[in-house]
Write a protein that holds these residues in place. Structure first.
Motif, PDB file in Angstrom:
ATOM      1  N   ALA A  99     -36.067  16.386  12.721  1.00 15.92           N
ATOM      2  CA  ALA A  99     -34.772  17.045  12.875  1.00 15.92           C
ATOM      3  C   ALA A  99     -34.880  18.465  12.344  1.00 15.92           C
ATOM      4  CB  ALA A  99     -33.687  16.267  12.130  1.00 15.92           C
ATOM      5  N   ARG A 100     -34.089  19.375  12.934  1.00 20.33           N
ATOM      6  CA  ARG A 100     -34.238  20.799  12.637  1.00 20.33           C
ATOM      7  C   ARG A 100     -33.282  21.308  11.548  1.00 20.33           C
ATOM      8  NH1 ARG A 100     -31.557  20.208  17.373  1.00 20.33           N
ATOM      9  NH2 ARG A 100     -29.573  21.338  17.639  1.00 20.33           N
ATOM     10  N   ASP A 101     -32.307  20.494  11.141  1.00 19.39           N
ATOM     11  CA  ASP A 101     -31.398  20.876  10.060  1.00 19.39           C
ATOM     12  C   ASP A 101     -30.638  19.637   9.600  1.00 19.39           C
ATOM     13  OD1 ASP A 101     -29.099  20.478  11.796  1.00 19.39           O
ATOM     14  OD2 ASP A 101     -29.451  22.472  12.625  1.00 19.39           O
ATOM     15  N   GLY A 102     -29.737  19.835   8.633  1.00 16.04           N
ATOM     16  CA  GLY A 102     -29.027  18.696   8.064  1.00 16.04           C
ATOM     17  C   GLY A 102     -28.164  17.950   9.060  1.00 16.04           C
ATOM     18  N   LEU A 103     -27.455  18.679   9.898  1.00 21.33           N
ATOM     19  CA  LEU A 103     -26.592  18.023  10.895  1.00 21.33           C
ATOM     20  C   LEU A 103     -27.409  17.196  11.866  1.00 21.33           C
ATOM     21  CD1 LEU A 103     -23.893  20.715  11.812  1.00 21.33           C
ATOM     22  CD2 LEU A 103     -23.501  18.472  10.778  1.00 21.33           C
ATOM     23  N   ASP A 104     -28.476  17.802  12.363  1.00 23.96           N
ATOM     24  CA  ASP A 104     -29.368  17.086  13.270  1.00 23.96           C
ATOM     25  C   ASP A 104     -29.957  15.861  12.560  1.00 23.96           C
ATOM     26  OD1 ASP A 104     -30.875  16.550  15.569  1.00 23.96           O
ATOM     27  OD2 ASP A 104     -32.506  17.905  14.980  1.00 23.96           O
ATOM     28  N   GLY A 105     -30.282  16.036  11.266  1.00 23.42           N
ATOM     29  CA  GLY A 105     -30.845  14.932  10.498  1.00 23.42           C
ATOM     30  C   GLY A 105     -29.884  13.766  10.357  1.00 23.42           C
ATOM     31  N   LEU A 106     -28.599  14.046  10.090  1.00 22.49           N
ATOM     32  CA  LEU A 106     -27.615  12.973   9.954  1.00 22.49           C
ATOM     33  C   LEU A 106     -27.480  12.179  11.247  1.00 22.49           C
ATOM     34  CD1 LEU A 106     -24.805  14.764   7.889  1.00 22.49           C
ATOM     35  CD2 LEU A 106     -26.406  13.025   7.093  1.00 22.49           C
ATOM     36  N   GLU A 107     -27.511  12.874  12.371  1.00 25.10           N
ATOM     37  CA  GLU A 107     -27.426  12.193  13.666  1.00 25.10           C
ATOM     38  C   GLU A 107     -28.662  11.334  13.913  1.00 25.10           C
ATOM     39  OE1 GLU A 107     -26.873  15.292  16.503  1.00 25.10           O
ATOM     40  OE2 GLU A 107     -24.852  15.817  15.792  1.00 25.10           O
ATOM     41  N   LYS A 108     -29.839  11.882  13.576  1.00 29.16           N
ATOM     42  CA  LYS A 108     -31.093  11.148  13.799  1.00 29.16           C
ATOM     43  C   LYS A 108     -31.190   9.930  12.866  1.00 29.16           C
ATOM     44  CE  LYS A 108     -33.012  13.953  16.900  1.00 29.16           C
ATOM     45  NZ  LYS A 108     -33.960  15.008  16.498  1.00 29.16           N
ATOM     46  N   ILE A 109     -30.685  10.050  11.651  1.00 30.26           N
ATOM     47  CA  ILE A 109     -30.720   8.914  10.720  1.00 30.26           C
ATOM     48  C   ILE A 109     -29.938   7.743  11.297  1.00 30.26           C
ATOM     49  CG2 ILE A 109     -29.887   8.082   8.475  1.00 30.26           C
ATOM     50  CD1 ILE A 109     -30.544  10.914   7.382  1.00 30.26           C
ATOM     51  N   LYS A 110     -28.757   8.032  11.849  1.00 25.14           N
ATOM     52  CA  LYS A 110     -27.932   6.969  12.433  1.00 25.14           C
ATOM     53  C   LYS A 110     -28.591   6.358  13.663  1.00 25.14           C
ATOM     54  CE  LYS A 110     -23.602   9.007  10.781  1.00 25.14           C
ATOM     55  NZ  LYS A 110     -22.366   9.742  11.141  1.00 25.14           N
ATOM     56  N   ALA A 111     -29.273   7.179  14.438  1.00 30.23           N
ATOM     57  CA  ALA A 111     -29.880   6.698  15.691  1.00 30.23           C
ATOM     58  C   ALA A 111     -31.207   5.979  15.454  1.00 30.23           C
ATOM     59  CB  ALA A 111     -30.093   7.872  16.649  1.00 30.23           C
ATOM     60  N   LEU A 112     -32.000   6.455  14.471  1.00 24.15           N
ATOM     61  CA  LEU A 112     -33.370   5.961  14.305  1.00 24.15           C
ATOM     62  C   LEU A 112     -33.546   5.012  13.118  1.00 24.15           C
ATOM     63  CD1 LEU A 112     -35.170   9.383  14.970  1.00 24.15           C
ATOM     64  CD2 LEU A 112     -34.904   7.483  16.584  1.00 24.15           C
ATOM     65  N   THR A 113     -32.553   4.938  12.237  1.00 29.05           N
ATOM     66  CA  THR A 113     -32.580   4.084  11.032  1.00 29.05           C
ATOM     67  C   THR A 113     -33.938   4.116  10.307  1.00 29.05           C
ATOM     68  OG1 THR A 113     -33.145   2.088  12.293  1.00 29.05           O
ATOM     69  CG2 THR A 113     -30.792   2.552  11.936  1.00 29.05           C
TER      70      THR A 113
END
Length: 345
Positions: free
Chosen positions: A36-50
């Motif tokens: 992920a390229r930043d915090g917002l992108d990271g939060l979305e990826k955490i939910k999607a990729l667990t």
């Protein structure tokens, strides 16, 4: 074979996302499931990729790493290993550890460099250990409310130095140490020496910021320093710290090169100097260090206190000492200040 540890890499620099991913993928137990390229992108990826663990940069656009930690600890709790070049910024290192990240590791720098190669093993080890964390026991520390300068105006009390509190911990320990120092009176007739797992590059900035938020005076331990009442001396476990008496028979700190079990060295040397007035404290951590040193404190009729394994982020250190029978009192984290104070009654 154990299930691979899923890792998400969050960093705004494409090169670093690629470099960190390659470091992690070089170990067959680790599987980078995304970047992920930043915090917002990271939060979305955490939910999607667990993922099981997240490596996180701090200095990023849109949402920086600290803001991301605040959000994910509430929305999508997951162990975080910070990889950042901002280790000289005391506010950043202190805040990240206060919020409950597993560790704060200086980011490898440069291109294909020796620094990157030296960092590889540390990054891999931290991510592996982070995957086994008891996440329910990770909590942010609530700091003093109100005028900080007013609250911390009277640090040292009128008491002379009589006792030495020796505190040992390893990974995830700084968070618990911060919480303890916010609750323990600095007017006790004692000094405190802390050996914890923290990168030495981070320690000076961390201690400087730590000092602003707790009633104790917090200093980085230096070789030859005299022990004084109301002061907490902090050392990284990348060095060995022992307590000795100098030529004037004053208790002081001695630093030397790293040893395999720095907590045993701390506890043993403290007991030899302070004898029955030695208080040993073991907190959360990985490994089996500390139990033998606790036995030496017991030999001199000092007091040994261990954090209850049920409230440890990692239970190994305290569990080992408890099983060896070298602990006098087992307490929860909230009971630690009272147990330490009762040892001086």
């Amino acid at each position: 074979m154990d299930e691979p540890i899923k890792v998400l890499v969050v960093d705004d620099a494409l090169f670093m996302r690629k470099a960190i991913s390659e470091i992690l993928q070089s170990d067959n137990r680790l599987n980078v499931v995304g970047t992920a390229r930043d915090g917002l992108d990271g939060l979305e990826k955490i939910k999607a990729l667990t993922p099981h663990v997240v490596t996180l940069d701090i200095d990023m656009p849109r949402m920086d790493g600290l803001a991301a930690v605040r959000h994910l600890m509430i929305e999508s709790p997951v162990p975080v290993v910070v990889l950042s070049s901002l280790f000289s910024d005391g506010a950043v290192t202190f805040e990240a550890l206060r919020l409950g990240v597993v560790d704060f590791v200086p980011k490898p720098s440069g291109g294909i460099s020796e620094d990157m190669d030296k960092s590889r093993r540390q990054i891999i080890d931290r991510v592996k250990i982070a995957s086994s964390v008891n996440f329910e026991n990770i909590r942010r520390v609530r700091m003093l409310v109100g005028d900080t300068k007013e609250n911390l105006g009277a640090r040292q009390g009128p008491n002379s130095l009589q006792y030495l509190i020796t505190l040992g911990t390893s990974l995830s320990g700084p968070n618990t140490v911060i919480r303890l120092l916010t609750r323990l009176s600095p007017t006790l007739p004692a000094a405190m020496v802390v050996v914890q797992e923290i990168a030495p590059q981070i320690l000076p900035a961390f201690a400087k910021k730590f000092n602003e938020h707790v009633p104790w005076l917090v200093e980085v331990a230096r070789d030859g320093m005299l022990l004084e009442q109301g002061i907490c001396y902090i050392c990284s476990n990348t060095q060995s710290l022992s307590i000795e008496r100098n030529e004037n028979d004053q208790p002081c700190i001695r630093l030397d090169k790293a040893v395999a079990q720095p907590l045993n060295k701390l506890f043993t040397s403290a007991a030899q100097v302070f004898r029955q007035n030695t208080i040993g404290v073991l907190l959360t951590g990985v490994g089996d260090d500390g139990a033998d040193g606790f036995a030496r404190i017991r030999d001199y009729n000092g007091n040994t206190i261990a954090q209850d394994t049920h409230c440890c982020v990692y239970p190994n250190l305290t569990q080992n000492a408890i099983e060896k029978g070298t602990v006098r009192k087992v307490v929860t984290e909230s009971q630690l200040p009272g147990a330490i104070e009762a040892s001086m009654a």
